[in-house]
Scaffold this motif. Structure first.
Motif, PDB file in Angstrom:
ATOM      1  N   LEU A   1     -28.986 -21.379  15.934  1.00 56.78           N
ATOM      2  CA  LEU A   1     -27.733 -21.401  15.181  1.00 56.78           C
ATOM      3  C   LEU A   1     -27.643 -20.155  14.297  1.00 56.78           C
ATOM      4  O   LEU A   1     -28.499 -19.932  13.445  1.00 56.78           O
ATOM      5  CB  LEU A   1     -27.656 -22.657  14.313  1.00 56.78           C
ATOM      6  CG  LEU A   1     -26.282 -22.979  13.715  1.00 56.78           C
ATOM      7  CD1 LEU A   1     -25.308 -23.398  14.813  1.00 56.78           C
ATOM      8  CD2 LEU A   1     -26.401 -24.093  12.673  1.00 56.78           C
TER       9      LEU A   1
ATOM     10  N   ASN B   1     -17.742 -22.438   9.544  1.00 51.20           N
ATOM     11  CA  ASN B   1     -17.432 -23.843   9.812  1.00 51.20           C
ATOM     12  C   ASN B   1     -17.530 -24.715   8.561  1.00 51.20           C
ATOM     13  O   ASN B   1     -17.893 -25.890   8.638  1.00 51.20           O
ATOM     14  CB  ASN B   1     -18.366 -24.389  10.900  1.00 51.20           C
ATOM     15  CG  ASN B   1     -19.837 -24.350  10.484  1.00 51.20           C
ATOM     16  OD1 ASN B   1     -20.211 -23.595   9.579  1.00 51.20           O
ATOM     17  ND2 ASN B   1     -20.666 -25.150  11.128  1.00 51.20           N
TER      18      ASN B   1
ATOM     19  N   PRO C   1     -30.910 -26.693  19.363  1.00 49.90           N
ATOM     20  CA  PRO C   1     -29.599 -26.902  19.977  1.00 49.90           C
ATOM     21  C   PRO C   1     -29.729 -27.615  21.316  1.00 49.90           C
ATOM     22  O   PRO C   1     -30.661 -27.371  22.081  1.00 49.90           O
ATOM     23  CB  PRO C   1     -29.069 -25.474  20.158  1.00 49.90           C
ATOM     24  CG  PRO C   1     -29.839 -24.643  19.186  1.00 49.90           C
ATOM     25  CD  PRO C   1     -31.186 -25.276  19.095  1.00 49.90           C
TER      26      PRO C   1
ATOM     27  N   ASN D   1     -12.972 -27.091  12.288  1.00 52.32           N
ATOM     28  CA  ASN D   1     -13.382 -27.427  13.658  1.00 52.32           C
ATOM     29  C   ASN D   1     -12.243 -27.216  14.659  1.00 52.32           C
ATOM     30  O   ASN D   1     -11.981 -28.057  15.520  1.00 52.32           O
ATOM     31  CB  ASN D   1     -13.874 -28.875  13.728  1.00 52.32           C
ATOM     32  CG  ASN D   1     -15.039 -29.136  12.789  1.00 52.32           C
ATOM     33  OD1 ASN D   1     -15.849 -28.248  12.517  1.00 52.32           O
ATOM     34  ND2 ASN D   1     -15.121 -30.350  12.274  1.00 52.32           N
TER      35      ASN D   1
ATOM     36  N   SER E   1     -22.880 -25.605  22.413  1.00 54.67           N
ATOM     37  CA  SER E   1     -21.573 -25.354  21.819  1.00 54.67           C
ATOM     38  C   SER E   1     -21.573 -25.780  20.358  1.00 54.67           C
ATOM     39  O   SER E   1     -22.279 -26.716  19.969  1.00 54.67           O
ATOM     40  CB  SER E   1     -20.466 -26.085  22.583  1.00 54.67           C
ATOM     41  OG  SER E   1     -20.701 -27.476  22.594  1.00 54.67           O
ATOM     42  N   ALA E   2     -20.789 -25.066  19.553  1.00 55.99           N
ATOM     43  CA  ALA E   2     -20.694 -25.355  18.120  1.00 55.99           C
ATOM     44  C   ALA E   2     -19.241 -25.201  17.689  1.00 55.99           C
ATOM     45  O   ALA E   2     -18.538 -24.308  18.170  1.00 55.99           O
ATOM     46  CB  ALA E   2     -21.581 -24.402  17.324  1.00 55.99           C
TER      47      ALA E   2
ATOM     48  N   PHE F   1     -23.052 -20.010  10.648  1.00 59.99           N
ATOM     49  CA  PHE F   1     -22.749 -21.412  10.885  1.00 59.99           C
ATOM     50  C   PHE F   1     -23.520 -22.279   9.899  1.00 59.99           C
ATOM     51  O   PHE F   1     -24.727 -22.113   9.719  1.00 59.99           O
ATOM     52  CB  PHE F   1     -23.111 -21.820  12.314  1.00 59.99           C
ATOM     53  CG  PHE F   1     -22.155 -21.318  13.349  1.00 59.99           C
ATOM     54  CD1 PHE F   1     -21.136 -22.126  13.828  1.00 59.99           C
ATOM     55  CD2 PHE F   1     -22.265 -20.025  13.835  1.00 59.99           C
ATOM     56  CE1 PHE F   1     -20.251 -21.660  14.783  1.00 59.99           C
ATOM     57  CE2 PHE F   1     -21.384 -19.542  14.792  1.00 59.99           C
ATOM     58  CZ  PHE F   1     -20.370 -20.367  15.263  1.00 59.99           C
TER      59      PHE F   1
ATOM     60  N   SER G   1     -14.227 -24.780  19.836  1.00 62.37           N
ATOM     61  CA  SER G   1     -15.660 -24.802  20.113  1.00 62.37           C
ATOM     62  C   SER G   1     -16.072 -23.487  20.758  1.00 62.37           C
ATOM     63  O   SER G   1     -15.364 -22.967  21.629  1.00 62.37           O
ATOM     64  CB  SER G   1     -15.979 -25.974  21.048  1.00 62.37           C
ATOM     65  OG  SER G   1     -17.335 -25.964  21.432  1.00 62.37           O
TER      66      SER G   1
ATOM     67  N   SER H   1     -14.426 -24.944  25.578  1.00 61.88           N
ATOM     68  CA  SER H   1     -15.261 -24.056  24.767  1.00 61.88           C
ATOM     69  C   SER H   1     -14.980 -22.605  25.139  1.00 61.88           C
ATOM     70  O   SER H   1     -14.508 -22.316  26.238  1.00 61.88           O
ATOM     71  CB  SER H   1     -16.750 -24.358  24.989  1.00 61.88           C
ATOM     72  OG  SER H   1     -17.071 -25.666  24.568  1.00 61.88           O
TER      73      SER H   1
END
Length: 340
Positions: free
Chosen positions: A333, A248, A4, A321, A133-134, A337, A324, A95
């Motif tokens: 992760l 996601n 990440p 999406n 962030s994801a 996810f 975030s 986020s």
């Protein structure tokens, strides 16, 4: 998957619910704020307690509007506070970082990939190697809905970031909530009364569900004791109806359990608690980008991220999406996810 990418923010909007978790956060605001300042040394930390329903939504929305991608909204509270804040951030560039200070803390379990997770564990993990962030999906819920007191909610529109539950468990939750309002500080007793009430009354309802996936519609009519439509994996304080859900993937996870006897319900809840797959003769697992559910013989009894409602019909649409979330680089992760 690549490691990440560490990122930072110029502003930290620290929103906390002073009533959450038997007021645990109220006693630890200073400690949390200091740790946030250590983790994000170049960011300005602003502290905002909520004072009532809807505050977290308004505060989060205002921060996102003012600072966009430069702001990290840190939410300290239970699933209700987190859900409120998320509703203020849907579609924004900001986020959200979740610190579980409530009684259920189910979204935190999904986000961090741990059944047991505490604010201290999370903050320590962020301090080790920073944050990334994801994106995660949300479920937009609309329909003909009444609140737990029976009052019609005009133009109901809500974004769920966890699980929408319909049936027996929602009936228990709404009964327990009514008792809690009349007799405060009786959570354990009120929940047990809710269970007894639910098991001694109707445990079978009928619904009509229309699911859409890949542009195709499928309509089914079936009897059920409970139905869980989830974006995330956990609900109810650690129960796991969707152990393989991806937060996601653009799909809602739908579990529908047929009417059961009391002993069968106890076994079902045990499997939920352990995260085991429910046998096909008891429950059906499905996925859809959207689902419309109509009551056939009586109203739907449902909870959205812990809040109770009644409805004649609801529609759930996946919003890919939608927002975030900030996650610690040191943990990588999480399993919920889907790697892109």
């Amino acid at each position: 998957m690549h490691a990440p990418e560490n990122r930072s923010w110029n502003r930290i909007e620290f929103i906390y619910n002073p009533q959450a978790g038997n007021r645990l956060i109220r006693r630890n605001v200073g400690v949390v704020a200091s740790k946030l300042a250590e983790i994000f040394p170049y960011a300005h930390v602003r502290i905002n307690p909520t004072t009532g329903p809807g505050d977290a939504t308004d505060l989060a929305r205002a921060a996102a509007k003012e600072s966009g991608s430069d702001v990290l909204v840190v939410v300290a509270g239970g699933d209700g506070s987190v859900s409120e804040a998320a509703n203020g951030l849907i579609g924004s560039a900001a986020s959200m970082l979740v610190l579980p200070f409530g009684s259920g803390n189910d979204l935190a379990r999904t986000l961090y990939g741990r059944r047991t997770v505490t604010p201290t564990m999370i903050l320590d993990a962020f301090k080790q190697e920073g944050a990334f962030s994801a994106p995660m999906d949300a479920l937009h819920v609309s329909g003909s809905v009444r609140d737990s007191r029976g009052a019609q909610v005009p133009k109901f529109s809500y974004f769920s970031v966890n699980v929408i539950s319909i049936g027996l468990d929602s009936k228990v939750a709404i009964t327990a909530d009514k008792i809690q309002r009349k007799i405060p500080n009786t959570l354990g007793m009120s929940y047990m009364i809710g269970v007894v009430n639910a098991l001694s009354s109707d445990r079978s309802w009928r619904m009509r569900a229309t699911m859409e996936r890949d542009g195709k519609l499928d309509t089914v009519e079936r009897d059920y004791v409970l139905c869980a439509v989830g974006n995330a994996r956990y609900y109810g304080g650690g129960f796991l109806p969707h152990p393989g859900a991806k937060i996601n993937d653009g799909l809602a996870n739908i579990l529908t359990a047929r009417p059961l006897k009391v002993l069968e319900i106890a076994k079902l809840l045990g499997k939920f608690r352990r995260g085991e797959t429910i046998p096909a003769d008891i429950a059906k697992y499905e996925q859809a980008s959207s689902v419309s559910i109509e009551a056939v013989d009586s109203e739907l009894v449902l909870t959205l991220d812990g809040e109770g409602y009644f409805a004649d019909s609801v529609r759930v649409d996946t919003v890919p999406n939608a927002l975030s979330v900030a996650l610690p680089c040191s943990w990588g992760l999480p399993p919920a996810f889907q790697a892109n």
